[in-house]
Write a protein that holds these residues in place. Structure first.
Motif, PDB file in Angstrom:
ATOM      1  N   GLN A  35       0.835  -1.195   0.000  1.00  0.00           N
ATOM      2  CA  GLN A  35       0.000   0.000   0.000  1.00  0.00           C
ATOM      3  C   GLN A  35       0.876   1.254   0.000  1.00  0.00           C
ATOM      4  OE1 GLN A  35      -2.936   0.004   3.054  1.00  0.00           O
ATOM      5  NE2 GLN A  35      -3.803   1.974   2.497  1.00  0.00           N
ATOM      6  N   GLY A  36       0.504   2.223  -0.829  1.00  0.00           N
ATOM      7  CA  GLY A  36       1.233   3.481  -0.904  1.00  0.00           C
ATOM      8  C   GLY A  36       2.322   3.505  -1.958  1.00  0.00           C
ATOM      9  N   MET A  37       2.478   2.386  -2.666  1.00  0.00           N
ATOM     10  CA  MET A  37       3.542   2.312  -3.668  1.00  0.00           C
ATOM     11  C   MET A  37       3.016   2.563  -5.081  1.00  0.00           C
ATOM     12  SD  MET A  37       6.263  -0.694  -2.854  1.00  0.00           S
ATOM     13  CE  MET A  37       7.670  -0.380  -1.792  1.00  0.00           C
ATOM     14  N   LEU A  38       3.936   2.999  -5.952  1.00  0.00           N
ATOM     15  CA  LEU A  38       3.692   3.034  -7.390  1.00  0.00           C
ATOM     16  C   LEU A  38       4.383   1.814  -7.981  1.00  0.00           C
ATOM     17  CD1 LEU A  38       2.921   4.399 -10.130  1.00  0.00           C
ATOM     18  CD2 LEU A  38       5.143   5.568 -10.006  1.00  0.00           C
ATOM     19  N   ILE A  57      -2.202  -5.363  -6.729  1.00  0.00           N
ATOM     20  CA  ILE A  57      -3.441  -4.826  -6.159  1.00  0.00           C
ATOM     21  C   ILE A  57      -3.777  -5.562  -4.865  1.00  0.00           C
ATOM     22  CG2 ILE A  57      -5.937  -4.621  -6.512  1.00  0.00           C
ATOM     23  CD1 ILE A  57      -5.342  -4.091  -9.472  1.00  0.00           C
ATOM     24  N   GLU A  58      -3.592  -6.875  -4.863  1.00  0.00           N
ATOM     25  CA  GLU A  58      -3.838  -7.660  -3.640  1.00  0.00           C
ATOM     26  C   GLU A  58      -2.926  -7.216  -2.506  1.00  0.00           C
ATOM     27  OE1 GLU A  58      -3.721 -11.859  -4.063  1.00  0.00           O
ATOM     28  OE2 GLU A  58      -5.192 -11.916  -5.693  1.00  0.00           O
ATOM     29  N   ASN A  59      -1.728  -6.720  -2.858  1.00  0.00           N
ATOM     30  CA  ASN A  59      -0.793  -6.245  -1.839  1.00  0.00           C
ATOM     31  C   ASN A  59      -1.098  -4.811  -1.384  1.00  0.00           C
ATOM     32  OD1 ASN A  59       0.614  -8.650  -1.974  1.00  0.00           O
ATOM     33  ND2 ASN A  59       2.159  -7.885  -3.395  1.00  0.00           N
ATOM     34  N   GLY A  60      -2.143  -4.211  -1.959  1.00  0.00           N
ATOM     35  CA  GLY A  60      -2.573  -2.893  -1.528  1.00  0.00           C
ATOM     36  C   GLY A  60      -2.159  -1.752  -2.437  1.00  0.00           C
ATOM     37  N   THR A  61      -1.507  -2.061  -3.552  1.00  0.00           N
ATOM     38  CA  THR A  61      -1.047  -1.008  -4.468  1.00  0.00           C
ATOM     39  C   THR A  61      -2.212  -0.464  -5.292  1.00  0.00           C
ATOM     40  OG1 THR A  61       1.128  -2.048  -4.604  1.00  0.00           O
ATOM     41  CG2 THR A  61       0.559  -0.509  -6.350  1.00  0.00           C
ATOM     42  N   LYS A  62      -2.245   0.863  -5.431  1.00  0.00           N
ATOM     43  CA  LYS A  62      -3.365   1.490  -6.152  1.00  0.00           C
ATOM     44  C   LYS A  62      -2.908   2.342  -7.340  1.00  0.00           C
ATOM     45  CE  LYS A  62      -6.518   1.620  -2.199  1.00  0.00           C
ATOM     46  NZ  LYS A  62      -7.396   2.479  -1.341  1.00  0.00           N
TER      47      LYS A  62
END
Length: 486
Positions: A35-38, A57-62
């Motif tokens: 999460q919070g990564m590009l 995406i499952e790891n929280g990347t948006k």
């Protein structure tokens, strides 16, 4: 940092989703996303990063930087650009605040001499009081700190991270090897090179996973001289003279001829040192270095030219720095306690093998024993050529394995043998490299010099099904102990 700030200035083809996202990290490997990564999706020769968007995406990347249209759920941002390899370099430099702009950065490219020249630069600049960063084949260094090096030129994100660490640790100058792959794949894009150096050019890195042709290989190296502020180029070879014409910056040339800006005259080559008179635009002096051979005179001239373009560096610093240079795996002696010598060198191309053998021949009191192989899955054309070179120069050749990779070692050895057979030179084939070294040690005579060529600084051998630890310094020491215990 806002995503909008990271991509500001990039040529964007399309945007889906919001750029008003806070980014606290960048990844090009989906396994490292969170999460919070590009996540920058690289379409590589082996793996396509676009296939791992769902995992990220499952790891929280948006947020995703892509180079092809992709389908993603609502609330996910994708930014499509032409080339994500360049995009990775662009956003990485922005994320770390363009750290290379805060360093005196010297980039060195060429087929041979990059590693030795970087260590010469390091020694000169340290003599001038600089704290140095070094990025290259052997290792990455930040001052006295040694870091793991997995490739000659790191991926762009890792490179910018290294530069950032250097700045944080008060490094003021950095020197790096710039490989043709690093240039071709945009690993050094967005780097602020104060000086670019071109050492030489010969056949290498031609293959299915490298450059298709020698022209492609040359053109990749030429990219550095469209990026740097000033250039130092060897004009004693045709490729260097061509590079001078292509360079888009101020050029200083070096060589042994009178037309070079930086040149060496009255060269004296001895067993333990090389001496020459130095003529430069900044003055003249006498230089003595502990590294042997004419090719190391060229490396010294490249280092001298690049360092003298860094503010505050004088010819006195040059003399002090070159007096005692240590370069792992380049004409590196191994203590044997015997009346013969063993040298380890990375020579793995026809030209570099010829130069090493010719140099050693100049001061050898006994025979020159050449032990080498060629890498698998690489240019087959150089194998018979290297065989011929060793057959013509060395007194005895031991053909063995290097890194066979997926090829059969015997096939590579046969290719080398085709070249040496025509010379009439004496040789033997021993596939197992350890046994080959053992044979060399067992049969060495007083005054002989054994050259273990091709591995240099490497501490491994790569085979079809495994990679093994193989440090030739350790191997020689162990074999000598075995021979003493017999």
């Amino acid at each position: 940092m806002k995503l909008s700030d990271l991509v500001n200035g990039l040529k964007i083809k399309s945007i889906k989703g919001s750029l008003d996202l806070e980014i606290d990290g960048i990844a090009y490997d989906s396994r490292k996303t969170k999460q919070g990564m590009l996540f920058v999706c690289i379409d590589g020769t082996v793996v396509d990063g676009h296939k791992f968007i769902d995992d990220a995406i499952e790891n929280g990347t948006k947020a995703f930087l892509v180079q092809k249209p992709v389908e993603v759920p609502e609330g996910i941002t994708t930014i499509e650009i032409e080339d994500t390899r360049y995009g990775l370099a662009y956003v990485s430099a922005a994320f770390y605040g363009h750290p290379s702009k805060k360093l005196n950065l010297i980039g060195i490219t060429g087929t041979k001499g990059k590693t030795t020249t970087t260590y010469m630069v390091k020694s000169i600049l340290e003599a001038a009081g600089h704290k140095l960063g070094l990025i290259g084949t052997v290792a990455n260094l930040i001052g006295d700190e040694i870091l793991y090096s997995s490739r000659t030129t790191p991926e762009s994100y890792d490179l910018q991270s290294l530069f950032s660490d250097m700045v944080e640790k008060k490094v003021n100058s950095a020197v790096m090897e710039v490989s043709s792959q690093g240039l071709e794949l945009h690993r050094v894009a967005e780097c602020d090179f104060d000086v670019g150096v071109f050492t030489n050019f010969s056949r290498d890195h031609i293959g299915p996973r490298e450059h298709a042709t020698i022209e492609d290989y040359f053109n990749a190296k030429a990219k550095l001289f469209k990026m740097c502020k000033q250039a130092v180029i060897n004009i004693d070879n045709e490729a260097g003279r061509k590079m001078v014409k292509l360079a888009e910056c101020k050029v200083y040339t070096y060589g042994l001829g009178e037309n070079a800006d930086i040149r060496a005259i009255d060269i004296v080559k001895k067993t333990s040192y090389t001496y020459f008179k130095l003529i430069t635009p900044w003055g003249s002096t006498e230089v003595e270095t502990n590294l042997q051979g004419e090719f190391n005179v060229y490396n010294a001239l490249a280092a001298i030219g690049s360092c003298c373009l860094i503010p505050g560096v004088t010819l006195e610093h040059v003399k002090a720095g070159l007096a005692n240079v240590v370069v792992p795996g380049r004409m590196e002696p191994v203590v044997t306690g015997q009346n013969y010598s063993v040298l380890i060198d990375y020579a793995h191309t026809p030209d570099s093998l010829e130069k090493v053998l010719t140099t050693v021949k100049e001061f050898a009191q006994g025979r020159v024993i050449s032990l080498f192989g060629c890498g698998g899955d690489r240019d087959r054309g150089k194998r018979p050529e290297m065989g011929a070179i060793s057959g013509n120069i060395a007194d005895f050749t031991i053909i063995t394995s290097d890194n066979p990779r997926t090829e059969e070692p015997e096939r590579i050895i046969d290719d080398i043998e085709a070249g040496i057979r025509k010379t009439g030179g004496k040789y033997i084939k021993i596939t197992d490299r350890r046994q080959a070294i053992k044979f060399a040690l067992e049969n060495a005579q007083d005054g002989d010099i054994i050259i273990l060529a091709g591995k240099g600084h490497e501490t491994y051998q790569q085979f079809k099904d495994k990679t093994i630890h193989f440090d030739e310094r350790e191997v020689v020491t162990e074999l000598l102990q075995e021979l003493r215990n017999k």
